[in-house]
Motif scaffolding. Structure first.
Motif, PDB file in Angstrom:
ATOM      1  N   SER A  66      12.552  13.683   9.441  1.00 50.18           N
ATOM      2  CA  SER A  66      11.706  12.643  10.015  1.00 50.18           C
ATOM      3  C   SER A  66      11.802  11.381   9.168  1.00 50.18           C
ATOM      4  N   ASN A  67      11.714  10.233   9.827  1.00 48.53           N
ATOM      5  CA  ASN A  67      11.603   8.970   9.096  1.00 48.53           C
ATOM      6  C   ASN A  67      10.794   7.970   9.907  1.00 48.53           C
ATOM      7  N   ILE A  68      10.320   6.927   9.226  1.00 49.77           N
ATOM      8  CA  ILE A  68       9.541   5.869   9.857  1.00 49.77           C
ATOM      9  C   ILE A  68      10.027   4.538   9.307  1.00 49.77           C
ATOM     10  N   ASP A  69      10.233   3.558  10.201  1.00 50.46           N
ATOM     11  CA  ASP A  69      10.774   2.251   9.808  1.00 50.46           C
ATOM     12  C   ASP A  69       9.693   1.179   9.698  1.00 50.46           C
ATOM     13  N   THR A 111       8.702  -0.281   6.024  1.00 46.41           N
ATOM     14  CA  THR A 111       8.913   0.801   5.073  1.00 46.41           C
ATOM     15  C   THR A 111      10.229   1.490   5.384  1.00 46.41           C
ATOM     16  N   ASP A 112      10.588   2.434   4.555  1.00 46.26           N
ATOM     17  CA  ASP A 112      11.784   3.238   4.805  1.00 46.26           C
ATOM     18  C   ASP A 112      11.495   4.668   4.363  1.00 46.26           C
ATOM     19  N   GLY A 113      10.430   5.231   4.909  1.00 48.72           N
ATOM     20  CA  GLY A 113      10.030   6.581   4.536  1.00 48.72           C
ATOM     21  C   GLY A 113      10.832   7.634   5.270  1.00 48.72           C
ATOM     22  N   ASP A 114      11.269   8.667   4.554  1.00 46.63           N
ATOM     23  CA  ASP A 114      11.977   9.771   5.209  1.00 46.63           C
ATOM     24  C   ASP A 114      11.739  11.059   4.434  1.00 46.63           C
ATOM     25  N   LEU A 121       4.513   0.932   1.467  1.00 51.54           N
ATOM     26  CA  LEU A 121       4.688  -0.004   2.566  1.00 51.54           C
ATOM     27  C   LEU A 121       4.222  -1.394   2.139  1.00 51.54           C
ATOM     28  N   GLY A 122       4.680  -2.388   2.862  1.00 50.86           N
ATOM     29  CA  GLY A 122       4.263  -3.764   2.630  1.00 50.86           C
ATOM     30  C   GLY A 122       4.417  -4.557   3.910  1.00 50.86           C
ATOM     31  N   GLY A 123       3.593  -5.594   4.081  1.00 49.67           N
ATOM     32  CA  GLY A 123       3.682  -6.344   5.316  1.00 49.67           C
ATOM     33  C   GLY A 123       2.810  -7.571   5.346  1.00 49.67           C
ATOM     34  N   GLY A 175       0.805  -1.214   0.000  1.00 55.71           N
ATOM     35  CA  GLY A 175       0.000   0.000   0.000  1.00 55.71           C
ATOM     36  C   GLY A 175       0.837   1.261   0.000  1.00 55.71           C
ATOM     37  N   TYR A 176       0.171   2.343   0.334  1.00 59.46           N
ATOM     38  CA  TYR A 176       0.809   3.657   0.308  1.00 59.46           C
ATOM     39  C   TYR A 176       0.239   4.498   1.446  1.00 59.46           C
ATOM     40  N   ALA A 177       1.107   5.276   2.075  1.00 61.60           N
ATOM     41  CA  ALA A 177       0.708   6.147   3.177  1.00 61.60           C
ATOM     42  C   ALA A 177       1.017   7.593   2.828  1.00 61.60           C
TER      43      ALA A 177
END
Length: 225
Positions: free
Chosen positions: A111-114, A96-99, A71-73, A46-48
């Motif tokens: 900012s980032n999210i793992d 994910t590896d968003g930053d 993202l995926g899971g 998906g996508y956030a």
């Protein structure tokens, strides 16, 4: 109120799309899928689309910026059906590896999210092999937020806790398999950044509180036991 309106609108789109898709395809090949009771396991992508708000003690250091990422899971859940009503619970984790970063005249936020996980209840209504549901519960994520200025930094990193709510549909298409589409609004709450004692931040900065909110769309496939 705005997040609530977004949830209602997304739920309506998912319900309409799910019903239209189900009408275009034949029913599942066995009657087993008419009853949604049981455990299931699956994967999704998906996508956030997120918004980060940094509120400092003084206005010049405030910032609002976007953090969008794929993202995926995997997910695991259990349903129990009463007539046409279905209730259950689901646990999922997304990797994910968003930053992102936002540059200000006085410094920069990064900012980032793992990863992102949710623990939710689901309640819905089944038309044979089509299930429409609402969902809500607990959310957690691993994030890192920093304010950088002149070699000094203020940082908050670690796991966040918050809440999530949304809606979706699931369509049983063959034997023990189903596909799904889902929308979630995720609010990870706010966390106060910790000042680096070895650096000197701008005079008057004080401290900052950083908040994460996301709109998440997912599609996936599940195997029912």
């Amino acid at each position: 109120m705005k997040p609530l309106m977004r949830i209602v609108g997304a739920a309506a789109i998912l319900v309409w799309g799910g019903a239209a898709s189900a009408a275009d395809y034949p029913m599942a090949t066995t009657s087993e899928f008419v009853n949604w009771t049981g455990a299931y396991f699956g994967g999704f992508g998906g996508y956030a689309a997120g918004e980060i708000t940094a509120d400092a003690d003084t206005a010049p250091y405030d910032a609002e910026y976007d953090l969008n990422f794929a993202l995926g899971g995997v997910e695991f859940g259990y349903n129990h059906q009463f007539g046409q009503f279905v209730v259950g619970g689901e646990i999922d984790i997304s990797f994910t590896d968003g930053d992102t970063s936002e540059t200000l005249a006085v410094g920069e936020y990064e900012s980032n999210i793992d990863w992102l996980a949710t623990f939710r209840l689901r309640a819905g209504y089944a038309w044979n092999n089509l299930l429409i549901y609402a969902t809500g519960g607990f959310a957690a994520a691993e994030t890192d937020d920093r304010f950088l200025s002149g070699g000094a930094e203020e940082e908050t990193t670690g796991s966040r806790k918050g809440w999530t709510a949304g809606a979706g549909f699931e369509w049983a298409f063959y034997d023990k398999w189903s596909v799904k589409g889902e929308y979630l609004f995720v609010d990870l709450g706010d966390d106060e950044a910790i000042q680096d004692p070895n650096g000197v931040l701008p005079v008057g900065f004080g401290s900052s509180v950083v908040e994460h909110q996301y709109h998440v769309g997912k599609v996936g496939i599940n195997y029912h036991f």
